[in-house]
Design an enzyme around this catalytic site. Structure first.
Site, PDB file in Angstrom:
ATOM      1  N   GLN A  38       0.814  -1.209   0.000  1.00  0.00           N
ATOM      2  CA  GLN A  38       0.000   0.000   0.000  1.00  0.00           C
ATOM      3  C   GLN A  38       0.849   1.261   0.000  1.00  0.00           C
ATOM      4  OE1 GLN A  38      -1.552  -1.105   4.066  1.00  0.00           O
ATOM      5  NE2 GLN A  38      -1.565   1.128   4.355  1.00  0.00           N
ATOM      6  N   GLN A  42      -4.247   2.996   2.500  1.00  0.00           N
ATOM      7  CA  GLN A  42      -5.078   2.271   1.546  1.00  0.00           C
ATOM      8  C   GLN A  42      -5.152   0.775   1.849  1.00  0.00           C
ATOM      9  OE1 GLN A  42      -3.556   3.220  -2.394  1.00  0.00           O
ATOM     10  NE2 GLN A  42      -4.834   5.049  -2.484  1.00  0.00           N
ATOM     11  N   CYS A  43      -5.008   0.397   3.117  1.00  0.00           N
ATOM     12  CA  CYS A  43      -4.933  -1.030   3.441  1.00  0.00           C
ATOM     13  C   CYS A  43      -6.177  -1.790   3.011  1.00  0.00           C
ATOM     14  CB  CYS A  43      -4.666  -1.226   4.928  1.00  0.00           C
ATOM     15  SG  CYS A  43      -5.838  -0.397   6.037  1.00  0.00           S
ATOM     16  N   GLY A  44      -7.363  -1.196   3.207  1.00  0.00           N
ATOM     17  CA  GLY A  44      -8.583  -1.880   2.823  1.00  0.00           C
ATOM     18  C   GLY A  44      -8.714  -2.041   1.325  1.00  0.00           C
ATOM     19  N   ALA A  47      -6.165  -4.683   0.129  1.00  0.00           N
ATOM     20  CA  ALA A  47      -6.659  -6.029   0.429  1.00  0.00           C
ATOM     21  C   ALA A  47      -7.785  -6.410  -0.531  1.00  0.00           C
ATOM     22  CB  ALA A  47      -7.138  -6.106   1.876  1.00  0.00           C
TER      23      ALA A  47
END
Length: 218
Positions: A38, A42-44, A47
């Site tokens: 990321q 922006q981790c979501g 993923a």
């Protein structure tokens, strides 16, 4: 372990669980997924991009998802503080996602056994493993594998999940119980995030309805 994929062996050997020789594990399910790192919060979305690329031939990018999420007013910088919007976001790319309430620890396991991968919000410790910070360290990971502990009992207390997330290029082996407990205590966003206008955070800062006890199966 001899028949496990090499990346699973390495993930297990890097974990704290490899030091306990009394525990033995069976690899129940695993879907290899290339890592995506990321940039920013922006981790979501990262993923989600990994999950979408597993189930879609459209080569959906992080940027594609980010732009659509901004258009729908779900995010500002890439953050996702509301799991409930993810199914609709996926629908924009013709990818089916189902929001689940994580009431029993085996709920996620059943989804994995049904050929799904699962996006899970949790609190991330310094080593990215699950911790209990009330949501102040909220992060997203993708669960795409499951190691069942077979030696001690029929419980799920020592089971492991195989995970990928945007802050590491390596596969991780995390405690299923720790992840379940971390997800269940996501109650409030970090106060710093609540006071910053460039994050899309629930107005009252509560994560109880938006992240707590929720995961998404894709």
């Amino acid at each position: 372990m001899e028949t496990w994929p090499i990346e699973v062996v390495r993930a297990f050997n890097r974990s704290k669980f490899s030091r306990d020789e009394t525990k033995h594990y069976e690899l129940v399910v695993y879907k290899p997924i290339p890592s995506i790192l990321q940039e920013g919060p922006q981790c979501g979305i990262v993923a989600l991009a990994m999950a979408m690329n597993l189930h879609s031939c459209n080569n959906i990018t992080v940027q594609n998802i980010f732009e659509k999420a901004k258009e729908l007013l779900y995010t500002i910088q890439g953050e996702l503080f509301d799991a409930r919007v993810v199914p609709n976001l996926c629908q924009q790319f013709n990818v089916k996602a189902i929001l689940h309430r994580w009431a029993n620890i085996t709920d996620l396991v059943e989804c994995l056994k049904s050929s799904h991968v699962c996006l899970v919000p949790y609190d991330s410790d310094a080593n990215h493993e699950p911790c209990l910070k009330k949501g102040h360290r909220a992060h997203w990971l993708l669960v795409h594998g499951y190691l069942k502990e077979i030696a001690s009992s029929a419980s799920n207390d020592y089971d492991l999940v195989l995970v990928q997330h945007g802050k590491s290029k390596f596969l991780g082996a995390f405690s299923l119980m720790d992840l379940f407990q971390s997800n269940a205590q996501l109650i409030e966003a970090d106060p710093k995030r609540r006071n910053e206008s460039d994050y899309c955070v629930p107005q009252d800062g509560s994560l109880h309805d938006t992240l707590c006890n929720l995961f998404i199966a894709i």
